[in-house]
Design an enzyme around this catalytic site. Structure first.
Site, PDB file in Angstrom:
ATOM      1  CD  GLU A 174       7.059  -2.575  -0.390  1.00 31.18           C
ATOM      2  OE1 GLU A 174       6.579  -2.476   0.189  1.00 31.18           O
ATOM      3  OE2 GLU A 174       7.915  -3.536   0.086  1.00 31.18           O
ATOM      4  CG  HIS A 248       3.163   0.707   0.075  1.00 27.51           C
ATOM      5  ND1 HIS A 248       2.960  -0.293   1.769  1.00 27.51           N
ATOM      6  CD2 HIS A 248       3.848  -0.187   0.240  1.00 27.51           C
ATOM      7  CE1 HIS A 248       3.958  -1.742   2.477  1.00 27.51           C
ATOM      8  NE2 HIS A 248       3.939  -1.220   1.638  1.00 27.51           N
ATOM      9  CB  CYS A 365      -3.410  -2.887   4.271  1.00 28.16           C
ATOM     10  SG  CYS A 365      -3.046  -1.258   4.256  1.00 28.16           S
TER      11      CYS A 365
END
Length: 441
Positions: A174, A248, A365
């Site tokens: 990720e 995350h 993000c």
């Protein structure tokens, strides 16, 4: 050699919508099927970039991907003209149409894992594209991400962009959202911390939500980025917080230089990990938020830790937060007490990122951190670096091309596809990217 951190933010695309595609991301699920405002999303993103540039931070922009992704639909058996493919998908598999129309590539913390040249054996900056294997709508991003990164970091003397790991669950990766780097100064050798959710060898896993990052993927990325094993650490995120919506690590922790700002329950065996970091990182500085002051649920709801931690000229740090953190009385009380305590973080700045936040993406993000020395920064495509002129140009571009209202039903409109291609074709010229999109080739 001296170096600085450069932030590259993803620009929200023309098909930004709320489809609830990301199981494990509670904000995404909560806003499913609401009507979005792509124009506002893009303008909010640009304002964030301009704000940091005005504060003196080096800031770049990473363009959106082409969406809907017609080639992905053809691979899944839809055929005919582009308009026919859209119509078939809308009728037979509307969730697939939504997936291939996702603007999720805006969250470029998932674009790649970046290691600076001072940490890499060959003295180059390494960027390994993330495969985002856990979610179909994100797994189709890697080829375009690689093309865009190579158009921005295009000098092979200074940069090495690696393709994504194999698209299998064993190597679920990720990107930088599960990676932290610690160093005394940006230009000094650092310690890199890779955070994973599960490992093939066993151990505990979350029970409800998926663990998107594997240890095997993290180890492969470290090899590709040519890191020194003695300065590389691996830690497991606490599976309990993954089940609480921390999909995350950057939802529960953020680092900058020697400082780690995190929740008390961010990592499995957290006290032992902090002791290892204190041994490895000279001057390691932990700012740990107690669970009794801010719960994991409140951290997820406000994205307290999905913030940007930035160094200031006075030796202190600035924390860039979403508006949601200020609106929560308990979270804001803890933050203001922290700043008043004369610690490392002495300033808070709040940004309105509502359109992104409703899909589960906060300030961290939206950005990819890249540490560059002066020569490397000079080798970056200069057309993507934010300044007054580029800000005005891109705001005008958004105003001309973006819709201010988008529902899932609109995704089947062939005109939306045409609008997107026309806009991106113009954008590649504005940013001197060349022909990076499939429709241009």
């Amino acid at each position: 050699m001296s170096a600085r951190e450069v932030n590259f933010d993803g620009l929200p695309g023309l098909t930004h919508h709320y489809a609830g595609l990301s199981f494990g991301n509670e904000a995404s699920a909560r806003h499913q099927h609401q009507v979005s405002n792509p124009k506002l999303a893009a303008l909010q993103g640009l304002k964030k970039m301009k704000t940091l540039a005005d504060l003196g931070y080096a800031q770049g922009v990473i363009p959106p991907h082409e969406r809907p992704n017609i080639e992905a639909l053809r691979q899944l058996g839809f055929s005919g003209s582009d308009a026919q493919v859209l119509a078939q998908a809308a009728k037979q598999a509307p969730k697939l149409l939504s997936a291939v129309s996702s603007a999720s590539a805006m969250w470029v913390a998932n674009a790649a894992t970046v290691s600076p040249s001072v940490d890499s054996r060959d003295g180059r900056v390494h960027l390994t594209v993330a495969n985002l294997n856990n979610k179909y709508h994100r797994s189709i991003e890697a080829p375009t991400t690689a093309a865009l990164l190579r158009a921005i970091f295009r000098d092979d003397e200074h940069f090495s962009v690696h393709d994504a790991l194999p698209q299998v669950a064993l190597f679920g990766d990720e990107g930088a959202a599960n990676h932290n780097r610690f160093s005394n100064g940006y230009g000094e050798p650092g310690v890199q911390l890779f955070v994973y959710g599960c490992a093939q060898a066993g151990g505990i896993r979350p029970l409800h939500y998926p663990a998107r990052q594997t240890r095997e993927a993290s180890e492969a990325v470290a090899r590709l980025n040519q890191l020194d094993a003695a300065r590389t650490l691996y830690a497991q995120q606490d599976p309990v917080v993954i089940d609480a919506g921390v999909f995350h690590n950057d939802v529960i922790a953020v680092s900058n230089q020697q400082t780690l700002f995190c929740h008390q329950r961010a990592f499995l065996n957290q006290p032992q990990l902090m002791a290892r970091l204190a041994q490895k990182v000279p001057g390691f500085n932990l700012i740990e938020v107690p669970d009794e002051r801010v719960s994991v649920a409140d951290a997820v709801a406000t994205y307290l830790f999905n913030s940007q931690l930035l160094s200031k000229d006075n030796g202190k740090m600035l924390l860039i937060l979403p508006e949601e953190a200020r609106r929560h009385a308990g979270v804001w009380r803890w933050l203001t007490e922290m700043v008043a305590g004369d610690g490392t973080i002495d300033e808070l700045k709040v940004l309105d990122l509502r359109e992104s936040m409703c899909n589960g993406g906060g300030p961290a993000c939206l950005r990819l951190r890249v540490v560059l020395n002066a020569q490397q920064q000079a080798a970056v495509n200069p057309a993507v670096m934010m300044n007054e002129t580029l800000y005005a140009t891109l705001c005008g571009w958004v105003e001309r091309h973006y819709r201010d209202r988008l529902s899932q039903a609109d995704l089947a409109d062939p005109q939306l596809l045409s609008e997107g291609r026309e806009a991106l074709d113009e954008l590649t010229k504005l940013l001197d990217l060349g022909h990076v999109y499939r429709f241009q080739q």
